[in-house]
Scaffold this motif. Structure first.
Motif, short mmCIF file in Angstrom:
data_model
loop_
_atom_site.label_atom_id
_atom_site.label_comp_id
_atom_site.label_asym_id
_atom_site.label_seq_id
_atom_site.Cartn_x
_atom_site.Cartn_y
_atom_site.Cartn_z
N LEU A 258 0.83 -1.19 -0.05
CA LEU A 258 -0.04 -0.09 -0.06
C LEU A 258 0.92 1.19 0.05
O LEU A 258 1.95 1.23 0.66
CB LEU A 258 -0.98 0.03 1.25
CG LEU A 258 -1.99 -1.20 1.15
CD1 LEU A 258 -2.98 -0.87 2.53
CD2 LEU A 258 -2.62 -1.07 0.13
N LEU A 259 0.45 2.21 -0.75
CA LEU A 259 1.08 3.51 -0.94
C LEU A 259 0.27 4.78 -0.53
O LEU A 259 0.59 5.99 -0.39
CB LEU A 259 1.64 3.85 -2.43
CG LEU A 259 2.47 2.61 -3.08
CD1 LEU A 259 2.60 2.98 -4.61
CD2 LEU A 259 3.74 2.94 -2.23
N THR A 260 -1.01 4.33 -0.26
CA THR A 260 -1.85 5.43 0.09
C THR A 260 -1.67 6.10 1.58
O THR A 260 -1.15 5.59 2.36
CB THR A 260 -3.43 4.96 0.34
OG1 THR A 260 -3.46 3.76 1.01
CG2 THR A 260 -3.90 4.43 -0.98
N PRO A 261 -1.70 7.42 1.49
CA PRO A 261 -1.73 8.17 2.72
C PRO A 261 -2.37 7.51 3.91
O PRO A 261 -3.57 7.50 3.87
CB PRO A 261 -2.14 9.66 2.56
CG PRO A 261 -2.05 9.68 1.01
CD PRO A 261 -2.46 8.35 0.44
N GLY A 262 -1.70 7.54 5.14
CA GLY A 262 -2.27 6.94 6.08
C GLY A 262 -1.89 5.15 6.30
O GLY A 262 -2.35 4.66 7.26
N ASP A 263 -1.43 4.64 5.11
CA ASP A 263 -1.06 3.19 5.29
C ASP A 263 0.59 3.21 5.16
O ASP A 263 1.00 3.87 5.11
CB ASP A 263 -1.76 2.67 4.15
CG ASP A 263 -3.19 2.45 4.15
OD1 ASP A 263 -3.76 2.16 5.20
OD2 ASP A 263 -4.19 2.40 3.33
N PHE A 264 0.86 1.79 5.61
CA PHE A 264 2.50 1.67 5.58
C PHE A 264 2.90 0.73 4.95
O PHE A 264 1.96 -0.42 4.70
CB PHE A 264 2.69 1.59 6.96
CG PHE A 264 2.20 2.58 8.18
CD1 PHE A 264 2.71 3.86 7.98
CD2 PHE A 264 1.11 2.28 9.04
CE1 PHE A 264 1.99 4.74 8.87
CE2 PHE A 264 0.58 3.35 9.81
CZ PHE A 264 0.91 4.55 9.67
N SER A 265 4.22 0.45 4.68
CA SER A 265 4.79 -0.60 4.23
C SER A 265 6.05 -0.94 4.97
O SER A 265 7.03 -0.29 5.14
CB SER A 265 5.41 -0.62 2.52
OG SER A 265 5.98 -1.52 2.32
N LYS A 266 6.05 -1.76 5.93
CA LYS A 266 7.06 -2.06 7.10
C LYS A 266 7.44 -0.92 7.74
O LYS A 266 8.43 -0.26 7.88
CB LYS A 266 8.12 -2.89 6.38
CG LYS A 266 8.07 -4.25 5.98
CD LYS A 266 9.22 -4.88 5.67
CE LYS A 266 8.99 -6.29 5.25
NZ LYS A 266 8.59 -7.22 6.36
N PRO A 267 6.46 -0.23 8.72
CA PRO A 267 6.71 0.86 9.45
C PRO A 267 7.58 0.44 10.66
O PRO A 267 7.56 -0.57 11.25
CB PRO A 267 5.45 1.29 10.13
CG PRO A 267 4.43 0.11 10.18
CD PRO A 267 4.90 -0.77 9.00
N THR A 268 8.81 1.37 11.18
CA THR A 268 9.79 1.15 11.86
C THR A 268 9.84 1.83 13.01
O THR A 268 9.64 1.36 14.07
CB THR A 268 11.22 0.82 11.21
OG1 THR A 268 11.16 0.19 9.94
CG2 THR A 268 12.27 0.24 12.02
N GLY A 269 10.22 3.17 12.81
CA GLY A 269 10.37 3.96 13.99
C GLY A 269 9.21 4.82 14.21
O GLY A 269 8.21 5.30 13.25
N VAL A 270 8.80 5.16 15.47
CA VAL A 270 7.75 6.17 15.92
C VAL A 270 8.26 7.27 16.79
O VAL A 270 9.22 6.87 17.59
CB VAL A 270 6.56 5.42 16.33
CG1 VAL A 270 5.97 4.62 15.32
CG2 VAL A 270 6.90 4.44 17.59
N ALA A 271 7.75 8.47 16.78
CA ALA A 271 8.06 9.70 17.82
C ALA A 271 6.79 10.37 17.89
O ALA A 271 5.79 10.54 17.04
CB ALA A 271 9.02 10.19 17.09
N VAL A 272 6.83 11.09 19.07
CA VAL A 272 5.67 11.92 19.30
C VAL A 272 6.23 13.57 19.61
O VAL A 272 7.12 13.49 20.42
CB VAL A 272 4.80 11.46 20.53
CG1 VAL A 272 3.56 12.34 20.93
CG2 VAL A 272 4.27 10.02 20.13
#
Length: 442
Positions: A258-272
């Motif tokens: 998936l390439l659509t905004p709001g979807d992911f392909s193997k998400p790895t890092g997160v930050a707030v």
């Protein structure tokens, strides 16, 4: 003899430096080991009983001059040092003990066989996730060692949370610490999150909804725990206190297509960030996606490419006190800093290597309350430490330079070109300054 010893040492140092610059394979491991523990040759001793001193190519580097961007611009990032495992033993003391052993043998005293000052000493193998607690201690998740290093950056003293003794680990990846010093550890191999008390005792386990958890982050204001799951192509949101699953962001079951905004392909890092917005490194899609605290998509930035301002494999994320977004790229071996709008501000890393400010197998990143920036690498296993110069600090330095120029202009000596500095961007991260020339390590 001393001249011959100097020549031999110089040739040895040259070989080490060449190996370090190559930065790959077994040659890299040999080079960094030699850089840390190679003693001076016997011909270099000024006195017969003088303890041998460790020699390192890093001893020749003036780290105070390792800054980004380069002078005469105002420095915004300063290199401080690195960690490669537990605090090194006292090699000089061990050497002195070994040299006196012939007297013990002459007197018939028993001697130690197989004495090794590095025995039971832990070096980093594959450091990944990073976090800092309220006391400033750095936590490093090492998937190969199977432990979490706890390092005091000031003293370099080290503790460990060990597999089989303090907990059961399979493949630890991500780390996060909340405002009560609870530690959250993602174990991709065991498909779970382990929650440790401030005394490093396991007090809870999160399994619901997880497949291969990686990066983790905590929203202290809204009390959310975010977990990026690379095989589900989702970010899972938990209540940070009750540990209950609240919702999921992204669509699963599409085999990373998936390439659509709001979807992911193997998400790895997160930050707030300070406003509670979530930033996700959408690794295979080579972009950063931003969501609000309710999980609604806001924006994205980044394009696939191999130069500054582009992504090849974004992995780690951190937000500094001025709201800038720091992104590590594992393929580029580069750290890039962006504004809130996704404009490149500055970057570190030019080519793969292990000299200060270069990266090899770059993984994750975190920033503490003292504006120290930590990055992890797996080739070789180490964590580098930098200092972010804040907007306020840079403004103060800019004002000082301007006042100095004004005072000199009022006198007889004109300001030299070396004292001129590029203006410092105002405000927080809403400006769009161009990257400084000379930002990369060269």
């Amino acid at each position: 003899m001393s001249g011959s010893g100097d020549a031999k040492r110089e040739r040895a140092m040259k070989r080490i430096e060449n190996a370090l610059l190559q930065g790959t394979g077994w040659l890299l491991a040999v080079a960094i080991a030699a850089a840390f523990i190679s003693p001076l040759s016997a011909s270099d001793k000024k006195k017969k009983n003088e303890p041998e001193k460790p020699v390192s190519v890093f001893d020749k580097i003036d780290i105070s001059k390792i800054v980004w961007p380069q002078p005469p611009n105002i420095a915004r990032i300063r290199y401080l040092g690195f960690f490669a495992g537990e605090k090194l033993p006292d090699f000089a003391a061990a050497s002195a003990k070994q040299k006196s052993s012939w007297m013990d043998r002459l007197a018939g005293a028993p001697t130690e066989k197989g004495h090794d000052v590095l025995k039971n000493h832990f070096f980093m193998g594959e450091p990944h996730g990073l976090a800092v607690d309220s006391t400033g201690k750095l936590y490093v998740a090492d998937g190969k060692v199977g432990a979490i290093f706890i390092i005091d950056p000031e003293t370099r003293d080290t503790q460990m949370i060990e597999n089989g003794r303090d907990a059961s680990f399979s493949l630890i990846v991500g780390l996060a610490i909340d405002d009560t010093d609870r530690l959250f550890v993602s174990d991709a191999g065991a498909h779970r999150i382990l929650v440790f008390s401030p005394k490093h005792k396991v007090e809870a386990v999160i399994k619901e909804g997880l497949l291969t958890p990686a990066g983790v982050a905590i929203d202290l204001e809204n009390r959310f725990l975010y977990v990026a799951d690379i095989d589900l192509d989702q970010v899972l949101v938990y209540d940070a206190d009750s540990l209950q699953l609240l919702r999921k962001i992204g669509t699963t079951g599409k085999n990373h297509t998936l390439l659509t905004p709001g979807d992911f392909s193997k998400p790895t890092g997160v930050a707030v960030d300070q406003d509670g917005n979530l930033y996700v490194a959408d690794t295979l899609n080579a972009r950063i996606e931003v969501f609000d605290a309710d999980g609604a998509f806001i924006r994205q930035f980044g394009k696939r490419g191999d130069g500054p301002g582009y992504f090849a494999m974004p992995k780690g994320l951190a937000i500094d006190c001025d709201g800038h977004i720091w992104v590590t790229d594992s393929l580029q071996n580069r750290v890039q800093v962006y504004s809130q709008e996704g404009n490149l501000l500055i970057y570190m890393g030019y080519t793969q290597g292990i000299m200060p400010g270069m990266f090899s197998g770059l993984q994750y990143i975190t920033i503490d309350k003292n504006n120290r920036v930590f990055t992890s690498e797996v080739f070789p296993g180490r964590v580098q430490m930098f200092r972010y110069v804040t907007q306020a600090e840079a403004r103060q330095e800019y004002d000082r330079r301007e006042a100095e120029k004004k005072n000199k202009s009022a006198g007889t000596t004109p300001a030299s070109s070396e004292q001129k500095a590029a203006p410092v961007p105002q405000g927080k991260s809403d400006e769009k300054p161009e990257p400084e020339k000379g930002s990369a390590v060269k």
